[in-house]
Motif scaffolding. Structure first.
Motif, short mmCIF file in Angstrom:
data_model
loop_
_atom_site.label_atom_id
_atom_site.label_comp_id
_atom_site.label_asym_id
_atom_site.label_seq_id
_atom_site.Cartn_x
_atom_site.Cartn_y
_atom_site.Cartn_z
N ARG A 161 0.79 -1.23 0.00
CA ARG A 161 0.00 0.00 0.00
C ARG A 161 0.83 1.29 0.00
NH1 ARG A 161 -2.53 1.74 3.27
NH2 ARG A 161 -4.41 2.33 2.14
N GLY A 162 2.09 1.22 0.35
CA GLY A 162 2.85 2.43 0.64
C GLY A 162 3.80 2.89 -0.44
N GLY A 163 3.44 2.67 -1.71
CA GLY A 163 4.36 3.01 -2.78
C GLY A 163 4.72 4.48 -2.85
N ASP A 164 3.77 5.36 -2.48
CA ASP A 164 4.04 6.80 -2.55
C ASP A 164 4.33 7.41 -1.19
OD1 ASP A 164 1.54 6.51 -1.47
OD2 ASP A 164 0.59 8.09 -2.68
N SER A 165 4.63 6.59 -0.20
CA SER A 165 4.86 7.06 1.17
C SER A 165 6.16 7.84 1.29
CB SER A 165 4.88 5.86 2.12
OG SER A 165 5.33 6.24 3.40
N LEU A 166 6.14 8.86 2.16
CA LEU A 166 7.37 9.59 2.49
C LEU A 166 8.33 8.73 3.28
CD1 LEU A 166 5.95 13.09 3.55
CD2 LEU A 166 6.91 12.43 1.33
N GLY A 167 7.80 7.75 4.01
CA GLY A 167 8.67 6.89 4.81
C GLY A 167 7.88 6.15 5.88
N VAL A 168 8.54 5.21 6.50
CA VAL A 168 8.00 4.49 7.65
C VAL A 168 8.76 4.97 8.88
CG1 VAL A 168 7.56 2.26 8.71
CG2 VAL A 168 7.47 2.49 6.21
N MET A 169 8.04 5.53 9.85
CA MET A 169 8.64 6.09 11.05
C MET A 169 8.49 5.07 12.18
SD MET A 169 9.31 8.75 9.37
CE MET A 169 8.68 9.31 7.77
N HIS A 170 9.60 4.52 12.62
CA HIS A 170 9.61 3.48 13.67
C HIS A 170 9.90 4.16 15.01
CE1 HIS A 170 10.37 -0.14 15.90
NE2 HIS A 170 10.36 -0.92 14.82
N VAL A 171 9.02 3.93 16.00
CA VAL A 171 9.11 4.66 17.26
C VAL A 171 9.80 3.86 18.36
CG1 VAL A 171 7.82 6.27 18.74
CG2 VAL A 171 6.92 5.69 16.51
N GLY A 172 10.64 2.90 18.00
CA GLY A 172 11.52 2.28 18.98
C GLY A 172 11.17 0.87 19.39
N ASP A 173 12.12 0.23 20.11
CA ASP A 173 12.07 -1.19 20.45
C ASP A 173 12.01 -2.02 19.16
OD1 ASP A 173 12.29 -0.59 23.10
OD2 ASP A 173 10.30 -1.29 23.69
#
Length: 344
Positions: free
Chosen positions: A54-66
Motif C-alpha cells: 500500500r505504501g508506494g508513494d509514502s514519504l517513509g516508515v517512522m519506527h518509534v523504537g524497540d
C-alpha cells in the motif's frame, strides 16, 4: 506561538479534504527476536508486507523504537532478513531509539521471554537486572564503567543496524519536518534527555516553523498522563525531563507527537491525547509485536498507523496488520486553521 485551545475529541465521519499531499506510516515496538517463527517476527513480516502493498508513494516508515526484543546482534540480523524480503517495495525507514534497543539489561545467553508479562512483572524483572548489575560491580565506579561499555555497544549495534546517527536526528522529507528524539542514558525502562538535546529540539522545532504546516515528532516513551498506557496508574510513561519537554512543546501547537512503549491497542481510551489546551496532539502508536489492554492483559495482535496530510488537515488512521484492514475506532483528524491545531 499561540497556545492550543480546547480540542474536543470525536470520531470523525467521512470527510472530503481534497487532494492528499503526502502520507507516511508509523509503527513501533516490533520486538524482533532471533527465532524466525516467533510471533513477533511473523507480525513484523506481515506489517512489512502490508506496507509494501500500500505504501508506494509514502514519504517513509517512522519506527518509534524497540526494534528488537533484546538489542542483540542476532535479532538485528533476523530483522534485516525479513526486511530484505520487501525492501524493493518499501519506502525509506527512520528509527527512534527504544529502551529495549539500548537499555542496561545484562541478558543471559538465552534471553528471558518477555511476551505476555504484565506491566508489574516487567517492572520487577527490570529491577532484578538493576540489582544484578549492582551485585556484579562491588565499586560504584566499576558499575559506571560497565554500564557505559554496555551503552556504547548497544547504541553502536542500534545505529549500525538502523543506519541512524546518535540518539536524536531530524529530516526534511517532502517539505515536512520529521524529528526523532531519544534517551542518552542506558535506562532499563525510561528516557533521559540531556539539556543539549532539549536545546537542539527547541531550535529544530523553530526551524522554518509555521503553524499552517505540521511538524511530526517521535519519542519512544510518552509523557505521563497523556496517551493510553501512560496514565499514572498504568505505569508506562517514562521521560525523566517530563516537565522540561512539556514546556518546550507548549510553544508549538502544530506538532504531532507519536510515542510507543505502552503497546496499548488502538481505539482504547486515550489512544489520542488532545493536549487539553496546553500541549500539542499526541498519539499512542500501539505495537507491531503484541498488544496490551486497559485490563492490563496481553492481547495477540499487530497494529500501526497511516498518516495522510492534506492542505489543512492531517488524518491518522489505525491499521490492523494481521487482517490488513483499517481500525474504525482509531480514525482521527487534526485540523490546522486560524493558527490553532484542533483535534477531532
Amino acid at each position: 506561538m499561540k497556545p492550543l485551545e480546547n480540542n474536543p475529541a470525536v470520531q470523525p465521519a467521512n470527510h472530503n479534504f481534497g487532494q492528499r499531499l503526502a502520507s507516511f506510516q508509523v509503527i513501533t515496538d516490533t520486538h524482533v527476536t532471533e527465532d524466525p517463527q516467533h510471533i513477533h517476527n511473523l507480525h513484523w513480516d506481515r506489517a512489512l508486507a502490508d506496507i509494501a502493498r500500500r505504501g508506494g508513494d509514502s514519504l517513509g516508515v517512522m519506527h518509534v523504537g524497540d526494534v528488537t526484543d533484546h538489542g542483540l546482534e542476532a535479532e538485528y540480523w533476523e530483522m534485516h532478513r525479513i526486511w530484505e524480503k520487501y525492501c524493493d517495495q518499501l519506502p525509506p525507514f527512520f528509527f527512534t531509539m527504544g529502551n529495549h534497543d539500548v537499555g542496561d539489561f545484562i541478558w543471559e545467553e538465552a534471553p528471558q521471554e518477555l511476551t505476555g508479562l504484565k506491566g508489574k512483572q516487567l517492572l520487577e524483572l527490570w529491577e532484578q537486572y538493576q540489582a544484578q548489575i549492582g551485585a556484579e560491580s562491588s565499586l560504584p565506579e566499576k558499575k559506571d564503567i560497565a554500564s557505559q561499555q554496555l551503552w556504547q555497544r548497544r547504541i553502536g549495534n542500534f545505529n549500525e543496524a538502523t543506519d541512524t546517527d546518535g540518539s536524536y536526528h531530524d529530516h526534511w522529507i517532502g517539505g515536512y519536518h520529521f524529528i526523532f528524539i531519544g534517551t542518552e542514558k542506558p535506562l532499563s525502562k525510561d528516557c533521559h534527555l540531556t539539556q543539549e538535546q532539549l536545546d537542539w529540539l527547541d531550535r529544530k522545532l523553530a526551524e522554518q516553523s509555521s503553524q499552517e504546516r505540521p511538524i511530526f515528532l517521535f519519542l519512544h516513551q510518552p509523557l505521563i498522563n497523556t496517551v493510553a498506557g501512560s496514565l499514572e496508574q498504568q505505569g508506562w510513561y517514562g521521560v525523566d525531563q517530563d516537565e522540561l519537554l512539556r514546556h518546550i512543546l507548549s510553544a508549538y501547537p502544530h506538532v504531532i507527537l507519536f510515542t510507543g512503549h505502552t503497546h496499548w491497542q488502538l481505539g482504547a481510551p486515550h489512544t489520542m491525547y488532545d493536549g487539553q489546551g496546553k500541549l500539542p496532539t499526541m498519539f499512542n502508536a500501539s505495537s507491531v509485536a503484541y498488544l496490551w489492554t486497559d485490563e492490563d492483559e496481553y492481547l495477540e495482535g499487530s497494529e500501526g498507523y497511516e498518516v495522510d496530510i492534506y492542505e489543512h488537515h492531517v488524518q491518522v488512521r489505525g491499521r490492523n496488520f494481521v487482517t490488513g484492514t483499517w481500525i474504525d475506532e482509531a480514525d482521527y483528524i487534526v485540523t490546522y486553521s486560524d493558527d490553532i491545531a484542533v483535534t477531532e
